[in-house]
Design an enzyme around this catalytic site. Structure first.
Site, PDB file in Angstrom:
ATOM      1  CD  GLU A 250     -42.088  32.059 -41.515  1.00 22.30           C
ATOM      2  OE1 GLU A 250     -43.100  32.709 -41.818  1.00 22.30           O
ATOM      3  OE2 GLU A 250     -42.045  30.810 -41.553  1.00 22.30           O
ATOM      4  CD  GLU A 355     -43.036  27.996 -38.204  1.00 22.32           C
ATOM      5  OE1 GLU A 355     -42.580  28.961 -37.558  1.00 22.32           O
ATOM      6  OE2 GLU A 355     -43.946  28.095 -39.044  1.00 22.32           O
TER       7      GLU A 355
END
Ligand SMILES: *[C@@H]1O[C@H](CO)[C@@H](O)[C@H](O)[C@H]1NC(C)=O
Ligand SMILES: *[C@@H]1O[C@H](CO)[C@@H](O)[C@H](O)[C@H]1NC(C)=O
Ligand SMILES: *[C@@H]1O[C@H](CO)[C@@H](O)[C@H](O)[C@H]1NC(C)=O
Ligand SMILES: *[C@@H]1O[C@H](CO)[C@@H](O)[C@H](O)[C@H]1NC(C)=O
Length: 512
Positions: A250, A355
């Site tokens: 991220e 995820e």
């Protein structure tokens, strides 16, 4: 007569060999049921192999069914005047890479808190032939927020360009490696593991901290590439092969300071530069030259940045990038068409979900919602949608957590398909666990998604042909009980889908 009896005995023997174990269900007031596993009991399901003339149907429902298995027989297609689902096994789309969950420190700590027999049940539940038959996993390189404290490898000495002190952490030896070794032992297929860095040691970063706004210092671009290479070498020497790495978890979090946990910020341009000059050549010139390199590893909405802009500014990055990793948390707010554009413009790049978890939004409370059918629904409908938009696999976040949704040093507690109660020496399989299994158990690696023509859009569906020579359709019915007619070639069948249920149908391919 003798023959008849020996057939009977034979049938009895085959029967005695294995029986599915049903869910030891516990009703959660106001929610659906969880299935309780303890030292002496844990539910199990063996996939039944359909013969030419039969199919198997598996159902889980809000009402409490969990992998209820029923055989069925076909009817002639002209017995029906109308079909709700017509399967087209010759019209194929993406090839499936697989499904799995993550070996975070938190997962490892919870797993380790159980007695050995239950630890084995937990791993069997996910990776075993009587479990969900996962074939993938994700592992953090160093710590993530799902650790008891932030850490990285080679934190000292600082400014150590050549990583002279790169060693694994106690967490690797106590939790992650033993858990992965048990997974490798249980799995009947090779395990494809994706590894990801959340944050490198602070000295590589402009802010000299694990969290907050940050960039990689230019003088450590090569060091950060080498950091990944050292991790691959070290895990290999511990007997754990890695299938792929992502280019940092991220990256948007460290650019916008969105998260209170371990991050590293990258602009798309800087990341492209690092892939082209450092990471790509380092990996491709090493013994790990066939490793999969996945970029983005961020929310679906960020693909236009950490993929489109990245390769526009650094087209050479395409030479190194095998695929795009995407996270789940903005799926509700972003169109899945973004995924179709990737496939259209870059048919040689795959998209993998790396995820996902429920309970992550600030307004969601409690974080762990025992027995929630709504969360099972969100999971299964998201996976169905992703698969219909060319995703090749879907990796869940923490394999298990405690009843608070941790441990997590940054208090970023969330839900998990398995919740561990160390004090009671039990774990609960949440409805989400079964939602995952309705797909993962029946759609192995190297399956192909196929076209489904449907006139019943209220039932979500996705279908596959598998290397087991079967055709599989997974359906989610969010309404009352409903009847559907399904056709594949000349064979047809009718199913009644229970109220708010997930149904997997598997049939043998008579034409192979
Ligand atoms: C374990 O679960 C089984 C099935 O629910 C139950 O019969 C048994 O009493 C449980 N054992 C313990 C020690 O709780
Ligand atoms: C090397 O790392 C270990 C922790 O893994 C640390 O205890 C030790 O002090 C480090 N050595 C140096 C010279 O910084
Ligand atoms: C490490 O590098 C930073 C940035 O160049 C510098 O400020 C710091 O003094 C260095 N630390 C040591 C111990 O050399
Ligand atoms: C599937 O069919 C092919 C071709 O008939 C055969 O070679 C293969 O063994 C079958 N695989 C399984 C798992 O049945």
């Amino acid at each position: 007569m003798l023959k008849f009896f020996s057939v009977l005995i034979l049938v009895a023997c085959v029967r005695a060999k294995y029986e599915d174990k049903p869910c030891a269900s516990k009703q959660i007031p106001g929610e659906s049921v969880v299935c309780v596993c303890n030292a002496t009991y844990c539910d199990e399901l063996q996939r039944s192999i359909p013969s030419k003339d039969t199919f198997y149907v598996y159902t889980s429902s809000e009402g409490g069914l969990r992998f209820q298995k029923q055989p069925g027989t076909f009817e002639k297609s002209d017995d029906f005047s109308k079909f709700h689902f017509v399967l087209h096994p010759k019209k194929t789309y993406q090839k499936i890479q697989g499904f799995g969950g993550a070996v975070s420190d938190a997962a490892g700590i919870n797993w380790k808190s159980l007695p050995p027999k239950l630890r084995k049940s937990l791993i069997d539940s996910y990776y075993g032939i009587r479990g969900l038959e996962y074939n993938m996993a994700r592992v953090p390189i160093g710590g993530s927020d799902f650790s008891t404290h932030p850490y990285a490898y080679n934190e000292s000495p600082v400014n150590d360009t050549h990583l002279t002190n790169f060693t694994l952490a106690p967490e690797d030896f106590q939790y992650k490696l033993p858990m992965i070794h048990q997974m490798l032992g249980v799995s009947k297929v090779p395990l494809d593991i994706v590894a990801t860095t959340w944050s490198p040691p602070p000295w590589m970063k402009t802010n000299n901290a694990f969290t907050g706004y940050s960039r990689l210092r230019k003088e450590y671009y090569q060091t950060y590439a080498d950091y990944h290479l050292k991790f691959l070498q070290t895990y290999k020497s511990e007997g754990v092969p890695i299938w792929g790495i992502t280019t940092t978890n991220e990256p948007i979090n460290g650019v916008l300071n969105l998260a209170p946990f371990n991050t590293l910020g990258w602009t798309p341009g800087e990341m492209g530069e690092w892939i082209v000059n450092n990471l790509g050549p380092t990996i491709r010139n090493s013994e790990f030259k066939d490793l999969n390199i996945l970029t983005c590893d961020d929310q679906r909405v960020t693909i236009p940045l950490w993929f489109n802009i990245l390769i526009m500014e650094h087209p050479e990055a395409l030479k190194y990038i095998d695929g795009i990793a995407v996270h789940y948390y903005t799926d509700k707010f972003s169109p899945a068409d973004i995924l179709d554009l990737v496939t259209k413009n870059h048919p040689d790049k795959f998209i993998l979900g790396t995820e996902a978890c429920e309970g992550s939004y600030p307004w969601e409370s409690p974080k762990v919602l025992l027995g929630s059918w709504d969360r099972a629904k969100t999971y299964v409908t998201d996976i169905i949608k992703d698969l219909n938009h060319n995703i090749v696999g879907w990796i869940d976040w923490n394999l298990c957590l405690d009843s608070r949704g941790g441990p997590n040093w940054a208090k970023n507690f969330v839900d998990s398909p398995i919740i561990v109660f160390a004090d009671k020496q039990e774990f609960y399989k949440q409805p989400m666990y079964y939602a995952l299994g309705h797909i993962t158990k029946f759609v192995p690696k190297q399956s192909y998604r196929i076209a489904v023509e449907t006139s019943k859009t209220s039932v979500k569906s996705v279908a596959f042909v598998t290397p087991r020579n079967t055709t599989v359709i997974v359906m989610y019915n969010d309404d009352d009980k409903t009847t559907v007619n399904i056709k594949r070639g000349e064979r047809a069948l009718q199913l009644t889908l229970a109220e708010r249920s997930i149904v997997t149908l598997e049939m043998y391919n008579s034409d192979t």
